[in-house]
Write an enzyme that holds these catalytic residues in place. Structure first.
Site, PDB file in Angstrom:
ATOM      1  N   ASP A  46       0.859  -1.189   0.000  1.00 14.32           N
ATOM      2  CA  ASP A  46       0.000   0.000   0.000  1.00 14.32           C
ATOM      3  C   ASP A  46       0.890   1.232   0.000  1.00 14.32           C
ATOM      4  O   ASP A  46       1.900   1.268   0.716  1.00 14.32           O
ATOM      5  CB  ASP A  46      -0.870   0.027   1.269  1.00 14.32           C
ATOM      6  N   ASP A  75       7.518   6.946  -8.377  1.00 12.79           N
ATOM      7  CA  ASP A  75       6.198   7.447  -8.024  1.00 12.79           C
ATOM      8  C   ASP A  75       6.086   8.812  -8.677  1.00 12.79           C
ATOM      9  O   ASP A  75       7.023   9.610  -8.614  1.00 12.79           O
ATOM     10  CB  ASP A  75       6.026   7.551  -6.503  1.00 12.79           C
ATOM     11  N   TYR A 160      -2.452  12.723 -17.578  1.00 16.45           N
ATOM     12  CA  TYR A 160      -2.853  14.127 -17.613  1.00 16.45           C
ATOM     13  C   TYR A 160      -2.171  14.907 -18.746  1.00 16.45           C
ATOM     14  O   TYR A 160      -2.271  16.132 -18.789  1.00 16.45           O
ATOM     15  CB  TYR A 160      -2.506  14.789 -16.272  1.00 16.45           C
ATOM     16  N   LYS A 181       8.734  15.365 -25.630  1.00 17.29           N
ATOM     17  CA  LYS A 181       8.350  15.310 -24.213  1.00 17.29           C
ATOM     18  C   LYS A 181       9.508  14.741 -23.390  1.00 17.29           C
ATOM     19  O   LYS A 181       9.860  15.278 -22.339  1.00 17.29           O
ATOM     20  CB  LYS A 181       7.079  14.456 -24.043  1.00 17.29           C
ATOM     21  N   HIS A 186       9.738  15.327 -16.410  1.00 20.76           N
ATOM     22  CA  HIS A 186      10.078  15.064 -15.011  1.00 20.76           C
ATOM     23  C   HIS A 186      10.785  13.714 -14.880  1.00 20.76           C
ATOM     24  O   HIS A 186      11.713  13.561 -14.103  1.00 20.76           O
ATOM     25  CB  HIS A 186       8.798  15.102 -14.174  1.00 20.76           C
TER      26      HIS A 186
HETATM   27  P1  IMP Z   1       2.104   5.998 -10.482  1.00 21.95           P
HETATM   28  O1  IMP Z   1       2.342   5.172 -11.720  1.00 21.95           O
HETATM   29  O2  IMP Z   1       1.407   5.289  -9.382  1.00 21.95           O
HETATM   30  O3  IMP Z   1       3.325   6.736 -10.046  1.00 21.95           O
HETATM   31  O4  IMP Z   1       1.005   7.079 -10.911  1.00 21.95           O
HETATM   32  C1  IMP Z   1       1.373   8.183 -11.656  1.00 21.95           C
HETATM   33  C2  IMP Z   1       0.132   8.966 -12.007  1.00 21.95           C
HETATM   34  O5  IMP Z   1       0.490  10.264 -12.432  1.00 21.95           O
HETATM   35  C3  IMP Z   1      -0.620   8.336 -13.147  1.00 21.95           C
HETATM   36  O6  IMP Z   1      -1.958   8.523 -12.893  1.00 21.95           O
HETATM   37  C4  IMP Z   1      -0.210   9.128 -14.351  1.00 21.95           C
HETATM   38  O7  IMP Z   1      -1.242   9.254 -15.268  1.00 21.95           O
HETATM   39  C5  IMP Z   1       0.175  10.476 -13.781  1.00 21.95           C
HETATM   40  N1  IMP Z   1       1.395  10.891 -14.480  1.00 21.95           N
HETATM   41  C6  IMP Z   1       2.676  10.665 -14.115  1.00 21.95           C
HETATM   42  N2  IMP Z   1       3.535  11.087 -15.059  1.00 21.95           N
HETATM   43  C7  IMP Z   1       2.757  11.581 -16.053  1.00 21.95           C
HETATM   44  C8  IMP Z   1       3.071  12.143 -17.330  1.00 21.95           C
HETATM   45  O8  IMP Z   1       4.219  12.244 -17.776  1.00 21.95           O
HETATM   46  N3  IMP Z   1       2.003  12.527 -18.062  1.00 21.95           N
HETATM   47  C9  IMP Z   1       0.729  12.398 -17.649  1.00 21.95           C
HETATM   48  N4  IMP Z   1       0.384  11.875 -16.494  1.00 21.95           N
HETATM   49  C10 IMP Z   1       1.394  11.467 -15.690  1.00 21.95           C
END
Ligand code: IMP
Length: 199
Positions: A46, A75, A160, A181, A186
């Protein structure tokens, strides 16, 4: 023990998503063999921390301890200044169980409208953590700033991307070619820091 990653080492990617594991392996220039936590039957922990760095570390440590190997976790998410950093670490969760990002982007627009905010500043964060099974860990964070646009534009990205225009640009991440991109994202910035720290 040293905090170096010898080429050829087998790493565990703390993810159950094979696409993400391949992406992590590619971003590390193919120096390593990458197994996924799913391949090793390691359950997903979690995400109980309150920061990107905290959750990346938690996931990397959990996988390293279970696998007895060096583990890598990420993350990431979108933070909106006018929403006090939301959705932030809840970025994936805002898309709901069906992972519908039209819903998540709609929520961002709705919340901004509700509070009557004009400020459209936002940023993406990517935290990357590498953990060794005997305890040490390295964690870095990359960030890209920009502005939100509604309605979203472009179908090239994920999550997003359609509503995010990086600083100094006009196209959204959803309209930009993946290479464009990747040059500023990031995730790329975090990997550059990680490579500088470890290689
Ligand atoms: P994780 O995979 O649990 O870290 O979740 C990351 C979240 O942030 C996901 O919902 C992605 O859609 C969003 N996210 C992270 N990086 C990006 C990006 O480069 N573009 C769009 N959404 C992102």
């Amino acid at each position: 023990m040293s905090l170096m990653l010898p080429p050829g080492e087998t790493l565990v990617a703390a993810t159950h998503n094979p696409g993400k594991a391949r992406e992590l392996a590619a971003l590390l220039d193919g120096r390593f063999t990458v197994l996924t936590a799913a391949e090793l039957n390691i359950p997903e922990p979690d995400e109980t921390e309150s920061t990107f760095v905290g959750n990346a570390l938690l996931k990397a440590r959990h996988a390293a301890q279970h696998a007895g190997r060096i583990a890598l976790a990420d993350d990431s998410g979108l933070s909106v200044t006018a929403l006090d950093g939301a959705p932030g670490i809840f970025s994936a969760r805002w898309a709901g169980p069906t992972k519908d990002f039209a819903v998540a982007m709609g929520k961002v627009a709705e919340r901004l409208e509700e509070i009557g905010a004009d400020d459209r500043h936002a940023w993406f964060t990517c935290a990357l953590a590498v953990a060794w099974p005997d305890g040490p860990a390295v964690v870095v964070e990359g960030r890209v700033d920009g502005a939100l646009v509604f309605p979203g534009r472009g179908t090239l990205g994920f999550g997003y991307d359609p509503i995010f225009v990086p600083e100094g640009g006009e196209l959204t991440f959803g309209e930009m070619a993946p290479e464009a991109k990747d040059a500023i994202s990031h995730r790329t910035r975090a990997f550059e820091k990680l490579k500088a720290a470890l290689f």
